[in-house]
Design a protein around this motif. Structure first.
Motif, mmCIF file in Angstrom:
data_model
loop_
_atom_site.group_PDB
_atom_site.id
_atom_site.type_symbol
_atom_site.label_atom_id
_atom_site.label_comp_id
_atom_site.label_asym_id
_atom_site.label_seq_id
_atom_site.Cartn_x
_atom_site.Cartn_y
_atom_site.Cartn_z
ATOM 1 N N ARG A 190 32.538 43.302 36.342
ATOM 2 C CA ARG A 190 33.555 42.276 36.591
ATOM 3 C C ARG A 190 34.865 42.904 37.069
ATOM 4 O O ARG A 190 35.540 42.369 37.956
ATOM 5 N N VAL A 191 35.219 44.051 36.485
ATOM 6 C CA VAL A 191 36.425 44.759 36.929
ATOM 7 C C VAL A 191 36.276 45.208 38.373
ATOM 8 O O VAL A 191 37.201 45.064 39.189
ATOM 9 N N LEU B 139 38.400 41.600 38.476
ATOM 10 C CA LEU B 139 39.019 41.214 37.210
ATOM 11 C C LEU B 139 40.084 42.241 36.830
ATOM 12 O O LEU B 139 39.824 43.440 36.803
ATOM 13 N N THR B 140 41.280 41.758 36.517
ATOM 14 C CA THR B 140 42.372 42.654 36.131
ATOM 15 C C THR B 140 42.595 42.586 34.620
ATOM 16 O O THR B 140 42.684 41.498 34.048
ATOM 17 N N LEU B 141 42.678 43.760 34.015
ATOM 18 C CA LEU B 141 42.849 43.862 32.573
ATOM 19 C C LEU B 141 43.843 44.961 32.237
ATOM 20 O O LEU B 141 43.896 45.982 32.937
ATOM 21 N N GLU C 76 38.818 36.823 30.208
ATOM 22 C CA GLU C 76 39.698 36.232 31.220
ATOM 23 C C GLU C 76 40.712 37.268 31.691
ATOM 24 O O GLU C 76 41.027 38.219 30.958
ATOM 25 N N PRO C 77 41.231 37.116 32.901
ATOM 26 C CA PRO C 77 42.205 38.079 33.421
ATOM 27 C C PRO C 77 43.385 38.263 32.472
ATOM 28 O O PRO C 77 43.904 37.302 31.902
#
Length: 228
Positions: A40-41, A45-47, A17-18
């Protein structure tokens, strides 16, 4: 086998999940996870920077466009939300043997930080009793033969110094690996304790009480295992 690895890696990537703080495992199945996570990134998607368990994983993460944290620096995380990694064997209680890729020390450090550790494996890695896969033990180069002798004496197993292309393998930490072919480990906790008491043993490949769950694939389907 590669289809099973891809499927289980993609299933694990769907768990992310983000904003999650992640630990990225090592080995072929973990690399498929890194690649799936990278997609996904790339899709938005932010990680925060991820913790990697080997230099090879760091390189794979960079190729996938995933930011990584310097685990040798002062900003290394004290906790992680999720770690995902493969295993060489997993029993019904999700005790594991890891270290076939010689990254067991960094894997154990990172995965011990995680609130949730998900193991991704194919069906061939699920066993009733650990030990058919030789147990990797990371030891210091200084006095390695003496350490191997103590392992032999106390556990009744023959430690084999791991070599690659005729040369002694060195881990990312500069240590050696000895592989111990138990055949069957009747009491994994006792073996872990005995190894931990031997000077020169840096870490062993028994991961006990660490895995939260496992995702297992036969190449077509993915099933979830939790500790019995």
């Amino acid at each position: 086998m590669s289809d099973a690895k891809r499927r289980v890696a993609e299933a694990a990537a769907d768990l992310v999940e983000p904003g999650m703080r992640l630990g990225l495992g090592s080995g072929s199945t973990a690399t498929f996870f890194v690649e799936a996570l990278g997609r996904r990134v790339a899709g938005g998607l932010t990680l925060p920077p991820c913790a990697c368990t080997s230099r090879a994983t760091e390189e794979a993460a960079r190729r996938a466009g995933i930011a990584i944290v310097d685990m040798m620096g002062p900003d290394a995380p004290a906790t992680l939300d999720l770690a995902v990694d493969g295993a060489d064997e997993a029993d019904p209680t999700l005790r594991l043997i890891k270290g076939g890729g010689a990254s067991l020390l960094r894997e154990k450090i990172v995965e011990a930080l995680a609130a949730r550790f998900v193991v991704i494996i194919d069906e061939s890695k699920v066993v009733d009793t650990l030990g058919a896969f030789p147990l990797p033990v990371e030891i210091t180069p200084f006095g390695w033969a003496s350490t191997a002798h103590l392992i032999r004496q106390r556990l009744g197993v023959e430690p084999k110094l791991r070599q690659v292309r005729g040369e002694t393998l060195k881990t990312d930490n500069g240590n050696f690996i000895v592989d111990c072919a138990f055949g069957r480990i009747a009491d994994a906790e006792a073996v872990a304790a005995a190894l931990g008491a031997i000077p020169g043993v840096v870490e062993h490949g028994l991961f006990i009480g660490m895995a939260s769950e496992a995702l297992v694939s036969d190449g077509k389907n993915v099933r979830r295992l939790t500790p019995v």
